[in-house]
Design a protein around this motif. Structure first.
Motif, short mmCIF file in Angstrom:
data_model
loop_
_atom_site.label_atom_id
_atom_site.label_comp_id
_atom_site.label_asym_id
_atom_site.label_seq_id
_atom_site.Cartn_x
_atom_site.Cartn_y
_atom_site.Cartn_z
N SER A 111 0.85 -1.18 0.00
CA SER A 111 0.00 0.00 0.00
C SER A 111 0.89 1.24 0.00
CB SER A 111 -0.89 0.00 1.24
OG SER A 111 -1.61 1.21 1.35
N ILE A 112 0.74 2.11 -1.01
CA ILE A 112 1.62 3.27 -1.12
C ILE A 112 0.85 4.58 -0.95
CG2 ILE A 112 3.30 2.06 -2.53
CD1 ILE A 112 2.18 3.50 -4.98
N ASP A 113 -0.40 4.52 -0.41
CA ASP A 113 -1.06 5.76 -0.02
C ASP A 113 -0.26 6.45 1.08
OD1 ASP A 113 -3.08 5.32 -1.79
OD2 ASP A 113 -4.37 4.32 -0.36
N ARG A 114 0.42 5.64 1.85
CA ARG A 114 1.42 6.14 2.80
C ARG A 114 2.70 5.37 2.57
NH1 ARG A 114 -0.57 5.98 8.83
NH2 ARG A 114 -1.37 3.92 8.22
N LEU A 115 3.81 6.06 2.76
CA LEU A 115 5.12 5.43 2.62
C LEU A 115 5.85 5.55 3.94
CD1 LEU A 115 6.13 6.97 -0.83
CD2 LEU A 115 5.30 4.65 -0.42
N LYS A 116 6.89 4.76 4.08
CA LYS A 116 7.74 4.87 5.26
C LYS A 116 9.19 4.81 4.83
CE LYS A 116 7.70 -0.09 6.38
NZ LYS A 116 7.34 -1.10 7.39
N VAL A 130 9.18 15.76 10.46
CA VAL A 130 10.46 15.64 9.78
C VAL A 130 10.26 16.13 8.35
CG1 VAL A 130 12.25 14.07 8.99
CG2 VAL A 130 11.16 13.69 11.19
N ASN A 131 11.15 17.02 7.91
CA ASN A 131 11.08 17.50 6.55
C ASN A 131 11.83 16.53 5.64
OD1 ASN A 131 10.39 19.72 4.67
ND2 ASN A 131 12.60 19.81 4.40
N VAL A 132 11.15 15.99 4.62
CA VAL A 132 11.77 15.06 3.69
C VAL A 132 11.72 15.65 2.29
CG1 VAL A 132 11.28 13.02 5.06
CG2 VAL A 132 9.60 13.79 3.41
N MET A 133 12.73 15.37 1.50
CA MET A 133 12.81 15.95 0.17
C MET A 133 13.17 14.86 -0.84
SD MET A 133 15.05 19.14 -1.28
CE MET A 133 13.89 20.29 -0.59
N LEU A 134 12.42 14.84 -1.95
CA LEU A 134 12.71 13.98 -3.09
C LEU A 134 12.92 14.90 -4.28
CD1 LEU A 134 12.91 11.16 -4.38
CD2 LEU A 134 10.44 11.28 -4.77
N TYR A 135 14.16 14.91 -4.76
CA TYR A 135 14.53 15.85 -5.83
C TYR A 135 14.23 17.27 -5.34
CZ TYR A 135 14.50 11.42 -8.28
OH TYR A 135 14.71 10.13 -8.63
N GLU A 136 13.32 17.99 -5.95
CA GLU A 136 13.04 19.37 -5.54
C GLU A 136 11.75 19.50 -4.74
OE1 GLU A 136 15.16 21.81 -5.92
OE2 GLU A 136 16.52 20.44 -6.92
N GLU A 137 11.09 18.38 -4.47
CA GLU A 137 9.82 18.44 -3.76
C GLU A 137 10.01 18.09 -2.29
OE1 GLU A 137 5.28 16.54 -3.84
OE2 GLU A 137 6.81 15.86 -5.29
N SER A 138 9.41 18.90 -1.44
CA SER A 138 9.55 18.72 0.00
C SER A 138 8.20 18.38 0.61
CB SER A 138 10.09 20.00 0.64
OG SER A 138 10.18 19.86 2.04
N ARG A 139 8.20 17.44 1.56
CA ARG A 139 6.98 17.06 2.29
C ARG A 139 7.29 16.90 3.76
NH1 ARG A 139 4.15 12.43 -1.63
NH2 ARG A 139 3.97 13.77 -3.49
N PRO A 146 -0.88 10.68 -1.00
CA PRO A 146 -2.23 10.47 -1.55
C PRO A 146 -2.25 10.34 -3.07
CG PRO A 146 -1.95 12.74 -0.80
CD PRO A 146 -0.76 11.99 -0.32
N GLN A 147 -1.33 11.01 -3.76
CA GLN A 147 -1.30 10.93 -5.22
C GLN A 147 -0.51 9.74 -5.73
OE1 GLN A 147 -3.25 13.00 -6.89
NE2 GLN A 147 -3.79 13.94 -4.92
N GLN A 148 0.14 9.03 -4.80
CA GLN A 148 0.97 7.87 -5.14
C GLN A 148 2.04 8.21 -6.18
OE1 GLN A 148 -1.49 4.51 -6.19
NE2 GLN A 148 -2.52 4.46 -4.20
N ASP A 149 2.53 9.47 -6.10
CA ASP A 149 3.55 9.91 -7.06
C ASP A 149 4.97 9.66 -6.54
OD1 ASP A 149 3.03 11.74 -5.07
OD2 ASP A 149 3.31 13.50 -6.33
N TRP A 150 5.12 9.44 -5.24
CA TRP A 150 6.40 8.97 -4.71
C TRP A 150 6.32 7.44 -4.65
CZ3 TRP A 150 8.72 12.36 -0.24
CH2 TRP A 150 8.89 13.67 -0.71
#
Length: 469
Positions: A313-318, A337-346, A373-377
């Motif tokens: 399930s990837i609606d949430r990741l860990k 915790v601030n996490v960043m993938l490429y230029e996007e921060s969540r 929620p968008q399952q884009d990560w």
């Protein structure tokens, strides 16, 4: 002062100024009369302060299941590929189920056979019950006969037998007299031969009736013989033996019925097991998720428990962050915790802190949960992370805006279209390639964030909006 004189004064002043400056300042002064330099600027803003640990980790599905068939067999279908979204309860693979369907059919036939056995045993039980009733009636009759033989005839029966003899004697006497009279008439020619014959036959029949009546009276008067007693007793014993046989047949029928019921229950269990085995030829998705891995293909022969798919399930990741054990005291469950993938921060949340330290690396794994929620990560991607340790704000500027070639760092402010060199003091925060400025800047001021390395104090500049301070 006329125009010629004004120009002379300005030229002289400029010459004096240039002559009294250093070569760098001369270049800046000369550049000030040139075209403005195009730079990117931004307004200084206050931002939340974090501690950047430069931690990184690999994204994982929040829930991940390894799916396998509980039965072995040949894979009839396994067409889903990695990355395919599946819904909970969907059939994602099948085994060849021909043998399992045959087992269900055989179990169904066994149930019908067991039911027939129950019906047959019930019929035998009813027949045995009827035999018992018949045996009871036979015993009752045989007992009455024995009693009758033992007691002999009653006085009333003897009187009736004597009356019968007397009646038969009278009838015989009359028939004999009639026969003798008819004989004389026949001899005299006054009666026919037929009349004479009938009279003689009547006399003979009357004699037989008299003899039978006398014999019956004699039996009553003499009582039952030993043979009569033995016969009556034998009949009674036969009746008892018949009941014992009927009781044994009843017990046998009851046992057969019990066994038939046991066979029926056993057949039901066998069918349930066969149906369960048949249902296990289908591989069901336990959650809404995405196919993360595939280990078999259609036509493969698989064993029980052999992995077929990995679904998550990837609606949430860990992600597990490797935090040095010396810093783990600063981490708490529920922290952001601030996490960043490429230029996007969540924003992620600390969901678990592992209770042990790796003996080889001296780190403690901290689990971070990230909404997706968008399952884009996607699982497998590597993210960077920093933890917010204070609710204070401060000024953060891009690292390329700070020039640090001398004794103290400086930046260029954009003041009325000119680059104004301004010394700043840096703090210890480094967040997403931004440096903390603790003095020298105020919120709302405009600074050069790109192109500062080409400027000198006082250069004319043309601002291009964009970026963050």
């Amino acid at each position: 002062m006329n125009k010629l004189r004004l120009l002379t004064v300005l030229s002289l002043s400029l010459s004096i100024a240039v002559a009294g400056c250093s070569s760098a300042e001369k270049d800046a002064a000369l550049d000030s009369a040139a075209q403005p330099t195009v730079v990117r600027t931004a307004v200084v803003k206050s931002s939340p302060l974090h501690t950047a640990y430069n931690l990184s980790g690999t994204l994982q599905a929040y829930e991940e299941n390894t799916l396998a068939f509980q039965n072995g067999g040949t894979v009839a279908s396994a067409y889903l590929t990695v990355g395919t979204a599946v819904q909970k309860g969907a059939v994602i693979a099948r085994l060849d189920d021909a043998d399992y369907k045959l087992q269900v059919a055989q179990a169904t036939a066994s149930i019908l056979e067991a039911q027939a056995g129950i019906d047959n045993a019930q019929a035998n039980l009813q027949a045995a019950a009827s035999a018992i009733q018949s045996a009871d009636a036979g015993i009752t009759g045989a007992r009455a006969n024995v009693n009758k033989v033992n007691k002999g005839a009653r006085a009333q029966e003897k009187q009736q037998a004597q009356a019968t003899v007397d009646k038969a004697q009278s009838a015989y006497n009359k028939a004999k007299t009639d026969s003798e009279r008819t004989q004389k008439l026949f001899e005299a020619g006054a009666a026919t031969a037929s009349d004479n014959e009938n009279a003689r036959l009547n006399a003979t029949a009357a004699l037989k009736d008299l003899e039978q009546a006398k014999e019956s009276l004699s039996l009553l008067l003499e009582g039952a013989t030993a043979e009569d007693h033995q016969s009556a007793q034998a009949s009674f014993q036969d009746a008892l033996a018949g009941k014992s046989k009927a009781l044994a047949a009843n017990e046998q029928a009851a046992a057969a019925k019990k066994q038939a019921h046991a066979n029926y229950e056993k057949a039901l269990v066998a069918k349930g097991q066969a149906e369960l085995a048949l249902s296990r030829t289908r591989l069901i998705a336990p959650v809404n998720g995405v196919i993360l891995g595939k280990s078999v293909n259609t036509g493969d022969l698989v064993a029980s428990g052999q992995t077929v798919y990995r679904i998550g399930s990837i609606d949430r990741l860990k992600v597990l962050l490797p935090v040095p054990d010396s810093e783990i005291k600063d981490w708490k469950k529920g922290q952001s915790v601030n996490v960043m993938l490429y230029e996007e921060s969540r924003q992620g949340t600390v969901s678990n802190i592992y209770p042990s330290t790796s003996t080889n690396t001296g780190i403690v794994n901290v689990e971070i949960v990230i909404n997706n929620p968008q399952q884009d990560w996607l699982p497998g991607q590597v993210i960077k992370a920093a933890r917010q340790v204070t609710d204070k704000n401060g000024i953060l500027v891009p690292a390329e805006a700070v020039i640090n070639t001398g004794s103290e760092p400086f930046i260029f402010k954009d003041i009325k279209g000119k680059a104004v060199k301004t010394a700043v003091k840096l703090g210890d925060q480094v967040i997403e390639n931004q440096l903390q400025v603790v003095s020298g800047l105020r919120e709302g001021e405009r600074i050069v964030i790109k192109g500062a390395e080409n400027l000198f104090d006082g250069n004319p500049i043309k601002a291009e909006e964009g970026g963050r301070p």
